[in-house]
Design a protein around this motif. Sequence first.
Motif, PDB file in Angstrom:
ATOM      1  N   THR A  42     -10.432   8.463 -10.544  1.00 47.35           N
ATOM      2  CA  THR A  42     -10.588   7.288  -9.776  1.00 47.35           C
ATOM      3  C   THR A  42      -9.850   6.131  -9.641  1.00 47.35           C
ATOM      4  O   THR A  42      -8.757   7.254  -9.167  1.00 47.35           O
ATOM      5  N   LEU A  43      -9.905   4.832  -8.878  1.00 50.21           N
ATOM      6  CA  LEU A  43      -8.285   4.874  -7.772  1.00 50.21           C
ATOM      7  C   LEU A  43      -7.753   4.127  -8.813  1.00 50.21           C
ATOM      8  O   LEU A  43      -6.834   4.130  -8.748  1.00 50.21           O
ATOM      9  N   GLU A  44      -8.006   4.108 -10.331  1.00 48.95           N
ATOM     10  CA  GLU A  44      -6.626   3.909 -10.615  1.00 48.95           C
ATOM     11  C   GLU A  44      -5.644   5.222 -11.010  1.00 48.95           C
ATOM     12  O   GLU A  44      -4.188   5.157 -10.726  1.00 48.95           O
ATOM     13  N   GLU A  45      -5.770   5.859 -11.885  1.00 48.53           N
ATOM     14  CA  GLU A  45      -5.288   7.217 -11.010  1.00 48.53           C
ATOM     15  C   GLU A  45      -4.486   7.561 -10.084  1.00 48.53           C
ATOM     16  O   GLU A  45      -3.458   8.156  -9.642  1.00 48.53           O
ATOM     17  N   MET A  46      -5.749   8.015  -8.631  1.00 48.35           N
ATOM     18  CA  MET A  46      -5.189   7.575  -7.582  1.00 48.35           C
ATOM     19  C   MET A  46      -3.897   6.925  -7.219  1.00 48.35           C
ATOM     20  O   MET A  46      -2.621   7.789  -6.979  1.00 48.35           O
ATOM     21  N   VAL A  47      -3.280   5.713  -7.467  1.00 42.74           N
ATOM     22  CA  VAL A  47      -2.372   4.639  -7.505  1.00 42.74           C
ATOM     23  C   VAL A  47      -1.278   4.930  -8.451  1.00 42.74           C
ATOM     24  O   VAL A  47      -0.527   5.448  -7.878  1.00 42.74           O
ATOM     25  N   GLN A  48      -1.514   5.775  -9.539  1.00 42.38           N
ATOM     26  CA  GLN A  48      -0.503   6.274 -10.778  1.00 42.38           C
ATOM     27  C   GLN A  48      -0.269   7.342 -10.607  1.00 42.38           C
ATOM     28  O   GLN A  48       1.254   7.722 -10.967  1.00 42.38           O
ATOM     29  N   SER A  49      -0.870   8.026  -9.144  1.00 45.85           N
ATOM     30  CA  SER A  49       0.044   9.364  -9.353  1.00 45.85           C
ATOM     31  C   SER A  49       1.128   9.638  -8.289  1.00 45.85           C
ATOM     32  O   SER A  49       1.806  10.545  -8.082  1.00 45.85           O
ATOM     33  N   ASN A  50       1.351   7.821  -7.552  1.00 46.84           N
ATOM     34  CA  ASN A  50       2.057   8.056  -6.317  1.00 46.84           C
ATOM     35  C   ASN A  50       2.159   9.191  -5.488  1.00 46.84           C
ATOM     36  O   ASN A  50       2.991   9.640  -4.910  1.00 46.84           O
ATOM     37  N   THR A  51       0.786   9.471  -5.526  1.00 51.57           N
ATOM     38  CA  THR A  51       0.918  10.798  -4.152  1.00 51.57           C
ATOM     39  C   THR A  51       0.117  10.231  -2.862  1.00 51.57           C
ATOM     40  O   THR A  51       0.298  11.050  -1.718  1.00 51.57           O
ATOM     41  N   TYR A  52      -0.390   8.813  -3.076  1.00 47.65           N
ATOM     42  CA  TYR A  52      -0.903   8.672  -1.435  1.00 47.65           C
ATOM     43  C   TYR A  52      -0.124   6.841  -1.365  1.00 47.65           C
ATOM     44  O   TYR A  52       0.131   6.388  -1.995  1.00 47.65           O
ATOM     45  N   GLN A  53      -0.567   7.119   0.253  1.00 46.37           N
ATOM     46  CA  GLN A  53       0.040   5.614   0.820  1.00 46.37           C
ATOM     47  C   GLN A  53      -1.102   5.526   1.769  1.00 46.37           C
ATOM     48  O   GLN A  53      -1.697   5.915   2.431  1.00 46.37           O
ATOM     49  N   ASN A  54      -1.141   3.822   2.639  1.00 45.05           N
ATOM     50  CA  ASN A  54      -2.185   4.019   3.871  1.00 45.05           C
ATOM     51  C   ASN A  54      -1.215   3.468   5.211  1.00 45.05           C
ATOM     52  O   ASN A  54       0.044   2.924   4.606  1.00 45.05           O
ATOM     53  N   ASP A  55      -1.091   4.039   5.839  1.00 44.88           N
ATOM     54  CA  ASP A  55      -0.377   3.860   7.143  1.00 44.88           C
ATOM     55  C   ASP A  55      -1.618   2.794   7.683  1.00 44.88           C
ATOM     56  O   ASP A  55      -2.499   3.007   9.000  1.00 44.88           O
ATOM     57  N   VAL A  56      -0.730   1.921   7.935  1.00 43.15           N
ATOM     58  CA  VAL A  56      -1.210   0.888   8.560  1.00 43.15           C
ATOM     59  C   VAL A  56      -0.591   0.661   9.850  1.00 43.15           C
ATOM     60  O   VAL A  56       0.686   0.439   9.765  1.00 43.15           O
ATOM     61  N   SER A  57      -1.541   0.767  11.076  1.00 42.01           N
ATOM     62  CA  SER A  57      -0.700   0.967  12.410  1.00 42.01           C
ATOM     63  C   SER A  57      -1.382   0.602  13.299  1.00 42.01           C
ATOM     64  O   SER A  57      -3.200  -0.741  13.609  1.00 42.01           O
ATOM     65  N   GLN A  58      -1.119  -0.921  14.279  1.00 42.34           N
ATOM     66  CA  GLN A  58      -1.327  -1.758  15.276  1.00 42.34           C
ATOM     67  C   GLN A  58      -2.124  -0.899  16.302  1.00 42.34           C
ATOM     68  O   GLN A  58      -1.097  -0.359  17.015  1.00 42.34           O
ATOM     69  N   GLU A  59      -2.931  -0.446  16.746  1.00 41.58           N
ATOM     70  CA  GLU A  59      -3.402  -0.034  18.016  1.00 41.58           C
ATOM     71  C   GLU A  59      -3.743  -1.133  19.151  1.00 41.58           C
ATOM     72  O   GLU A  59      -3.141  -0.038  20.160  1.00 41.58           O
ATOM     73  N   GLU A  60      -3.827  -2.377  19.068  1.00 44.35           N
ATOM     74  CA  GLU A  60      -3.852  -2.746  20.105  1.00 44.35           C
ATOM     75  C   GLU A  60      -3.458  -4.633  19.621  1.00 44.35           C
ATOM     76  O   GLU A  60      -3.970  -4.514  18.504  1.00 44.35           O
ATOM     77  N   GLN A  61      -3.648  -5.753  20.056  1.00 41.91           N
ATOM     78  CA  GLN A  61      -3.569  -7.094  19.602  1.00 41.91           C
ATOM     79  C   GLN A  61      -5.261  -7.134  19.120  1.00 41.91           C
ATOM     80  O   GLN A  61      -6.200  -6.410  19.399  1.00 41.91           O
ATOM     81  N   GLY A  62      -5.045  -7.054  17.544  1.00 43.59           N
ATOM     82  CA  GLY A  62      -5.960  -7.514  17.325  1.00 43.59           C
ATOM     83  C   GLY A  62      -6.677  -6.010  16.351  1.00 43.59           C
ATOM     84  O   GLY A  62      -8.039  -6.603  15.494  1.00 43.59           O
ATOM     85  N   LEU A  63      -6.367  -5.142  16.561  1.00 45.11           N
ATOM     86  CA  LEU A  63      -6.712  -4.189  15.409  1.00 45.11           C
ATOM     87  C   LEU A  63      -5.788  -3.689  15.120  1.00 45.11           C
ATOM     88  O   LEU A  63      -4.866  -2.896  15.801  1.00 45.11           O
ATOM     89  N   SER A  64      -5.736  -3.336  13.873  1.00 43.72           N
ATOM     90  CA  SER A  64      -5.292  -2.617  12.858  1.00 43.72           C
ATOM     91  C   SER A  64      -5.982  -1.189  12.812  1.00 43.72           C
ATOM     92  O   SER A  64      -6.577  -2.096  12.077  1.00 43.72           O
ATOM     93  N   SER A  65      -5.639  -0.198  12.776  1.00 44.87           N
ATOM     94  CA  SER A  65      -5.935   0.566  11.470  1.00 44.87           C
ATOM     95  C   SER A  65      -5.587   1.689  10.022  1.00 44.87           C
ATOM     96  O   SER A  65      -4.370   0.897  10.193  1.00 44.87           O
ATOM     97  N   ILE A  66      -6.185   2.104   9.367  1.00 45.63           N
ATOM     98  CA  ILE A  66      -5.562   2.056   7.742  1.00 45.63           C
ATOM     99  C   ILE A  66      -6.229   3.193   7.695  1.00 45.63           C
ATOM    100  O   ILE A  66      -7.153   3.848   7.816  1.00 45.63           O
ATOM    101  N   LYS A  67      -5.408   4.093   6.812  1.00 43.05           N
ATOM    102  CA  LYS A  67      -5.990   5.615   6.881  1.00 43.05           C
ATOM    103  C   LYS A  67      -4.663   6.133   5.955  1.00 43.05           C
ATOM    104  O   LYS A  67      -3.585   5.630   5.825  1.00 43.05           O
TER     105      LYS A  67
END
Length: 274
Positions: A42-67
């Motif tokens: 579940t999403l809740e289990e994923m968050v509580q596991s502290n295993t994951y994080q999202n890398d939010v990076s600006q690719e160009e003006q007005g565009l950001s990637s989320i991985k």
Amino acid sequence: MKELVCTTCGVQIESTETVPSQCPICTEYRQYVSPKGQTWTTLEEMVQSNTYQNDVSQEEQGLSSIKTVPSFAIGQTAYVVQGGNFNVLWDCITYLDPQTIETIQAMGGIDAIALSHPHYYSTQVEWAETFGAKIYIHEDDKQWVTRPSDRMIFWSGESFELAEGFILHRVGGHFKGATILEWENRNDGKGVLLTGDIVRVVADRNWVSFMYSYPNFIPLPATTVERMAAQLNDIRFDRVYDAFHRVIMEGADKAIQRSAKRYVDALNGVLFDT
């Protein structure tokens, strides 16, 4: 019971009294069931596991990637595309935590979520409810929705204007309702396409490919690729971002046309003799 998430494809399903034995997305030619068997989280289990994080990076003006790091399920990249007063989340990823929410809110939030195809539906309803956004899916892929929501808008036809500067195009191929996003007048007015893996940038960034199933290596018919290429030839763009953080920075329109020809030539047996 919390809504379950398939650990192989990352798509969330509607809550049920019992745990399903199969994921409807994975038990189909274009996807696969893990050799280890069907498992859920579940999403809740994923968050509580502290295993994951999202890398939010600006690719160009007005565009950001989320991985998501480490990679989860298919491992696709989503993008926040910012207009003047309208922000689009292009495709979706499963993981969503307070830090990601805070980062995106600082960017102006999300007004719409637009999806290329069902493999990236992930936790789209969670994202939509969090940001108060509508979800846009082509009606031809309505049958693949695993968690319905009144936030969903099923659009029809070959193109749909989300807002000024954002146009969805149904090009088919990977799925019947497979969609790309045209970001008009960006890249110094030359235009940008976000394609998911409806059109996938390959290892050689001068080329792209098209497939019915990527994990199972099932190609598309030559006539389908020719039709897709003809549709894409009518759209003005010079740059492409795909679902796996691969980019053709310039000349992407020409790369797609020559790639389609190479693909068709390969299927027709005229590209090589082996």
